[in-house]
Design a protein around this motif. Structure first.
Motif, PDB file in Angstrom:
ATOM      1  N   TYR A  48       1.974   7.919  20.103  1.00  0.00           N
ATOM      2  CA  TYR A  48       2.132   8.472  18.761  1.00  0.00           C
ATOM      3  C   TYR A  48       0.763   8.918  18.253  1.00  0.00           C
ATOM      4  O   TYR A  48       0.464  10.109  18.218  1.00  0.00           O
ATOM      5  CB  TYR A  48       2.757   7.393  17.865  1.00  0.00           C
ATOM      6  CG  TYR A  48       2.972   7.731  16.407  1.00  0.00           C
ATOM      7  CD1 TYR A  48       3.396   8.992  16.005  1.00  0.00           C
ATOM      8  CD2 TYR A  48       2.768   6.766  15.415  1.00  0.00           C
ATOM      9  CE1 TYR A  48       3.610   9.281  14.656  1.00  0.00           C
ATOM     10  CE2 TYR A  48       2.983   7.039  14.074  1.00  0.00           C
ATOM     11  CZ  TYR A  48       3.395   8.302  13.698  1.00  0.00           C
ATOM     12  OH  TYR A  48       3.600   8.566  12.370  1.00  0.00           O
ATOM     13  N   TYR A  49      -0.096   7.979  17.906  1.00  0.00           N
ATOM     14  CA  TYR A  49      -1.427   8.325  17.409  1.00  0.00           C
ATOM     15  C   TYR A  49      -2.512   7.834  18.350  1.00  0.00           C
ATOM     16  O   TYR A  49      -2.383   6.777  18.985  1.00  0.00           O
ATOM     17  CB  TYR A  49      -1.681   7.653  16.054  1.00  0.00           C
ATOM     18  CG  TYR A  49      -1.069   8.352  14.855  1.00  0.00           C
ATOM     19  CD1 TYR A  49      -1.052   9.744  14.755  1.00  0.00           C
ATOM     20  CD2 TYR A  49      -0.533   7.610  13.805  1.00  0.00           C
ATOM     21  CE1 TYR A  49      -0.509  10.378  13.640  1.00  0.00           C
ATOM     22  CE2 TYR A  49       0.008   8.235  12.679  1.00  0.00           C
ATOM     23  CZ  TYR A  49       0.015   9.619  12.602  1.00  0.00           C
ATOM     24  OH  TYR A  49       0.536  10.232  11.500  1.00  0.00           O
ATOM     25  N   GLU A  73      -8.126   8.247   9.579  1.00  0.00           N
ATOM     26  CA  GLU A  73      -7.638   7.874   8.260  1.00  0.00           C
ATOM     27  C   GLU A  73      -8.768   8.067   7.255  1.00  0.00           C
ATOM     28  O   GLU A  73      -9.848   7.510   7.412  1.00  0.00           O
ATOM     29  CB  GLU A  73      -7.170   6.423   8.263  1.00  0.00           C
ATOM     30  CG  GLU A  73      -6.423   6.075   6.999  1.00  0.00           C
ATOM     31  CD  GLU A  73      -5.622   4.774   7.134  1.00  0.00           C
ATOM     32  OE1 GLU A  73      -5.414   4.317   8.275  1.00  0.00           O
ATOM     33  OE2 GLU A  73      -5.223   4.254   6.088  1.00  0.00           O
ATOM     34  N   LEU A 127       3.820   0.714   2.641  1.00  0.00           N
ATOM     35  CA  LEU A 127       3.392  -0.217   3.684  1.00  0.00           C
ATOM     36  C   LEU A 127       3.194  -1.596   3.069  1.00  0.00           C
ATOM     37  O   LEU A 127       2.515  -1.751   2.070  1.00  0.00           O
ATOM     38  CB  LEU A 127       2.100   0.322   4.314  1.00  0.00           C
ATOM     39  CG  LEU A 127       1.488  -0.425   5.493  1.00  0.00           C
ATOM     40  CD1 LEU A 127       0.758   0.571   6.407  1.00  0.00           C
ATOM     41  CD2 LEU A 127       0.514  -1.497   5.040  1.00  0.00           C
ATOM     42  N   ARG A 173      10.018   0.301   9.633  1.00  0.00           N
ATOM     43  CA  ARG A 173       9.052   0.483  10.714  1.00  0.00           C
ATOM     44  C   ARG A 173       8.194  -0.774  10.808  1.00  0.00           C
ATOM     45  O   ARG A 173       7.813  -1.350   9.800  1.00  0.00           O
ATOM     46  CB  ARG A 173       8.167   1.700  10.437  1.00  0.00           C
ATOM     47  CG  ARG A 173       7.265   1.985  11.619  1.00  0.00           C
ATOM     48  CD  ARG A 173       6.149   2.983  11.412  1.00  0.00           C
ATOM     49  NE  ARG A 173       6.326   4.111  10.524  1.00  0.00           N
ATOM     50  CZ  ARG A 173       5.347   5.011  10.300  1.00  0.00           C
ATOM     51  NH1 ARG A 173       4.199   4.916  10.940  1.00  0.00           N
ATOM     52  NH2 ARG A 173       5.530   6.003   9.456  1.00  0.00           N
ATOM     53  N   ARG A 224       6.734   6.702   2.147  1.00  0.00           N
ATOM     54  CA  ARG A 224       6.493   5.511   2.969  1.00  0.00           C
ATOM     55  C   ARG A 224       5.655   4.494   2.213  1.00  0.00           C
ATOM     56  O   ARG A 224       4.589   4.847   1.696  1.00  0.00           O
ATOM     57  CB  ARG A 224       5.737   5.907   4.249  1.00  0.00           C
ATOM     58  CG  ARG A 224       6.554   6.661   5.268  1.00  0.00           C
ATOM     59  CD  ARG A 224       5.676   7.639   6.035  1.00  0.00           C
ATOM     60  NE  ARG A 224       5.250   8.748   5.175  1.00  0.00           N
ATOM     61  CZ  ARG A 224       4.301   9.628   5.470  1.00  0.00           C
ATOM     62  NH1 ARG A 224       3.658   9.554   6.611  1.00  0.00           N
ATOM     63  NH2 ARG A 224       3.979  10.583   4.628  1.00  0.00           N
ATOM     64  N   LYS A 257      -2.576  10.886   7.441  1.00  0.00           N
ATOM     65  CA  LYS A 257      -3.654  10.740   8.404  1.00  0.00           C
ATOM     66  C   LYS A 257      -4.198  12.161   8.654  1.00  0.00           C
ATOM     67  O   LYS A 257      -3.428  13.116   8.702  1.00  0.00           O
ATOM     68  CB  LYS A 257      -3.134  10.165   9.716  1.00  0.00           C
ATOM     69  CG  LYS A 257      -2.370   8.845   9.550  1.00  0.00           C
ATOM     70  CD  LYS A 257      -3.281   7.632   9.504  1.00  0.00           C
ATOM     71  CE  LYS A 257      -2.494   6.342   9.484  1.00  0.00           C
ATOM     72  NZ  LYS A 257      -2.305   5.770   8.130  1.00  0.00           N
ATOM     73  N   ILE A 271       7.258   0.133   5.827  1.00  0.00           N
ATOM     74  CA  ILE A 271       6.469  -0.196   7.015  1.00  0.00           C
ATOM     75  C   ILE A 271       5.950  -1.622   6.869  1.00  0.00           C
ATOM     76  O   ILE A 271       5.280  -1.942   5.895  1.00  0.00           O
ATOM     77  CB  ILE A 271       5.278   0.771   7.164  1.00  0.00           C
ATOM     78  CG1 ILE A 271       5.775   2.218   7.211  1.00  0.00           C
ATOM     79  CG2 ILE A 271       4.461   0.428   8.407  1.00  0.00           C
ATOM     80  CD1 ILE A 271       4.661   3.258   7.171  1.00  0.00           C
ATOM     81  N   LEU A 315       0.871  -1.169   0.000  1.00  0.00           N
ATOM     82  CA  LEU A 315       0.000   0.000   0.000  1.00  0.00           C
ATOM     83  C   LEU A 315       0.910   1.222   0.000  1.00  0.00           C
ATOM     84  O   LEU A 315       1.694   1.411   0.926  1.00  0.00           O
ATOM     85  CB  LEU A 315      -0.903   0.025   1.240  1.00  0.00           C
ATOM     86  CG  LEU A 315      -1.858  -1.160   1.446  1.00  0.00           C
ATOM     87  CD1 LEU A 315      -2.627  -0.997   2.751  1.00  0.00           C
ATOM     88  CD2 LEU A 315      -2.826  -1.281   0.288  1.00  0.00           C
ATOM     89  N   LYS A 349       0.362   4.941  -0.066  1.00  0.00           N
ATOM     90  CA  LYS A 349      -0.588   6.045  -0.026  1.00  0.00           C
ATOM     91  C   LYS A 349       0.097   7.365   0.283  1.00  0.00           C
ATOM     92  O   LYS A 349      -0.358   8.415  -0.113  1.00  0.00           O
ATOM     93  CB  LYS A 349      -1.637   5.807   1.080  1.00  0.00           C
ATOM     94  CG  LYS A 349      -2.620   4.701   0.777  1.00  0.00           C
ATOM     95  CD  LYS A 349      -3.964   4.933   1.469  1.00  0.00           C
ATOM     96  CE  LYS A 349      -3.990   4.392   2.886  1.00  0.00           C
ATOM     97  NZ  LYS A 349      -5.388   4.228   3.395  1.00  0.00           N
ATOM     98  N   TYR A 350       1.184   7.284   1.075  1.00  0.00           N
ATOM     99  CA  TYR A 350       1.803   8.507   1.595  1.00  0.00           C
ATOM    100  C   TYR A 350       3.217   8.645   1.067  1.00  0.00           C
ATOM    101  O   TYR A 350       3.929   7.656   0.876  1.00  0.00           O
ATOM    102  CB  TYR A 350       1.844   8.469   3.131  1.00  0.00           C
ATOM    103  CG  TYR A 350       0.510   8.269   3.793  1.00  0.00           C
ATOM    104  CD1 TYR A 350      -0.667   8.708   3.184  1.00  0.00           C
ATOM    105  CD2 TYR A 350       0.425   7.642   5.037  1.00  0.00           C
ATOM    106  CE1 TYR A 350      -1.900   8.535   3.798  1.00  0.00           C
ATOM    107  CE2 TYR A 350      -0.794   7.461   5.656  1.00  0.00           C
ATOM    108  CZ  TYR A 350      -1.957   7.904   5.034  1.00  0.00           C
ATOM    109  OH  TYR A 350      -3.162   7.722   5.653  1.00  0.00           O
TER     110      TYR A 350
HETATM  111  C1  LIG Z   1      -0.886   4.942   8.424  1.00  0.00           C
HETATM  112  C2  LIG Z   1      -0.194   4.596   7.178  1.00  0.00           C
HETATM  113  C3  LIG Z   1       1.155   4.942   6.988  1.00  0.00           C
HETATM  114  C4  LIG Z   1       1.976   5.629   8.040  1.00  0.00           C
HETATM  115  O1  LIG Z   1       1.540   6.928   8.291  1.00  0.00           O
HETATM  116  P1  LIG Z   1       2.372   7.805   9.342  1.00  0.00           P
HETATM  117  O2  LIG Z   1       1.577   9.071   9.446  1.00  0.00           O
HETATM  118  O3  LIG Z   1       3.731   8.001   8.776  1.00  0.00           O
HETATM  119  O4  LIG Z   1       2.413   7.032  10.606  1.00  0.00           O
HETATM  120  C5  LIG Z   1       1.749   4.633   5.784  1.00  0.00           C
HETATM  121  N1  LIG Z   1       1.074   4.000   4.799  1.00  0.00           N
HETATM  122  C6  LIG Z   1      -0.218   3.665   4.950  1.00  0.00           C
HETATM  123  C7  LIG Z   1      -0.912   2.983   3.833  1.00  0.00           C
HETATM  124  C8  LIG Z   1      -0.892   3.926   6.145  1.00  0.00           C
HETATM  125  O5  LIG Z   1      -2.169   3.567   6.283  1.00  0.00           O
END
Ligand SMILES: *Cc1c(COP(=O)(O)O)cnc(C)c1O
Ligand code: SF4
Length: 336
Positions: A283-284, A326, A114, A193, A112, A333, A162, A106, A108-109
């Motif tokens: 953290y969250y 989310e 996942l 991570r 990073r 986020k 991640i 995944l 998305k961001y």
């Molecule tokens: C939550 C998430 C992250 C990590 O987000 P952070 O704000 O860096 O903790 C990365 N990828 C996906 C798909 C997520 O859902």
């Protein structure tokens, strides 16, 4: 009457984590009997409401005997309310299917990626999106790592990988070693991570072999735990957190705001304090993903913001988690 639970009521001392994983409680009636609530068995939903009960015995040991409102029990016990169909609560609450870029990845961001490293969990949390996620197709662990790593290798914007799931620490340490060898060969990845609930629900997972792997890993390391209530901590969890930190890993926690479990200021304050005592920073604090079967856990945004405000007044800034939701399609986020 509510009594403190006698230590090690269920979990045998010194057992291997795989053994403890396999011996988890999976029968809701047995769980109720064990915590002195056998008389509530007639309130269980048929067929576990479509999502099997699973909870390691060491976690059951931390539940209060005779308390149907115990915050640990409520996270794992199937409830009739899960059968309610509530508008707005669906089966892909955070748009994961749209963000899929390669099998099990995944992205998305920015920066990073996942990786769905495993579909298994030691515990089944009733509020989890996982109750609807098609893990059969999405598991990078099922021989798909090569493709997943190839995606990461081809995108130089990815600096952090991640590992998520399910629970990535469901994988044998030898599997993790295999994955991290592939990762270490990708120069633009500098951080690993791991999102895991295992150090909390099955702290024996952080054993010597795992510690050695993490210590030797030539990357910056972050572990994000998942605990929702101070009662989830005991001496074994503290020891697991210490072992994690000994490897040079930064240890953080994410919690989910859950009605009837942690939706008051005292409880959230106690969680932050307990985390810090274990060497973990909050953290969250997540607003619930709106998954079918979890509507009864939802806390309104107004109440969530009130709670955050109370935490800010009670705690040093570094013990106040970020309150987020989310939202599918967002670049991060979303802070409330
Ligand atoms: C939550 C998430 C992250 C990590 O987000 P952070 O704000 O860096 O903790 C990365 N990828 C996906 C798909 C997520 O859902
Ligand atoms: S993914 Fe996390 S929240 Fe969901 S069932 Fe597994 S441990 Fe619980």
């Amino acid at each position: 009457m509510i009594t403190a639970s006698p230590a090690a009521r269920l979990s045998p001392p010194g057992a291997d984590w795989r053994e403890l994983w396999r011996s988890a409680v999976t029968d809701p009636r047995e769980l109720l009997e064990t915590v002195g609530l056998g008389h509530l068995a007639d309130r269980l939903p048929p067929d576990d409401a479509g999502f099997a009960l699973r909870v390691p015995r060491g976690f059951v040991d931390r539940m209060r005997v005779g308390d149907p409102q115990d915050p640990l029990l409520l996270q794992v016990l199937p409830q009739l309310a899960e059968l309610d169909q509530v508008t707005g609560f669906g089966t892909d609450a955070v748009g994961d299917m749209a963000a899929r870029t390669a099998q099990g990845v995944l992205h998305k961001y920015q920066g990073r990626a996942l990786l769905i490293a495993s579909g298994s969990c030691a515990v089944n949390c009733r509020y989890c999106f996982r109750r609807h996620f098609p893990y059969g197709e999405e598991m990078a662990a099922a021989g798909q790592w090569r493709k997943a790593l190839e995606h990461v290798r081809q995108d130089a914007s990815i600096s952090e990988l991640i590992l998520s799931g399910g629970d990535p620490l469901a994988l044998a340490t030898a599997k993790l070693e295999e994955l991290s060898q592939g990762l270490a060969a990708i120069p633009h990845v500098t951080r690993l991570r791991i999102h895991t609930r295992l150090p909390v629900v099955l702290p024996e997972r952080i054993d010597e072999a795992f510690q050695n792997w993490l210590t030797r890993l030539p990357l910056q390391k972050v572990v994000v735990l998942h605990a929702n209530h101070a009662n989830e901590f005991d001496a074994k969890v503290d020891a697991a957190c210490t072992r994690l930190r000994e490897t040079g890993t930064t240890v953080l926690n994410q919690a989910v705001l859950l009605r009837g479990i942690n939706d008051d200021a005292e409880t959230l304050e106690a969680l932050s304090e307990r985390l810090f005592a274990a060497g973990v920073l909050p953290y969250y604090l997540h607003q619930l993903d709106r998954v079918q079967g979890a509507a009864h856990f939802e806390v309104s945004d107004e109440r969530a913001l009130e709670l955050l405000d109370a935490l800010r007044r009670r705690l040093p800034g570094y013990l106040v988690p970020k309150l987020v939701r989310e939202v599918g399609g967002d670049a991060s986020k979303r802070p409330l």
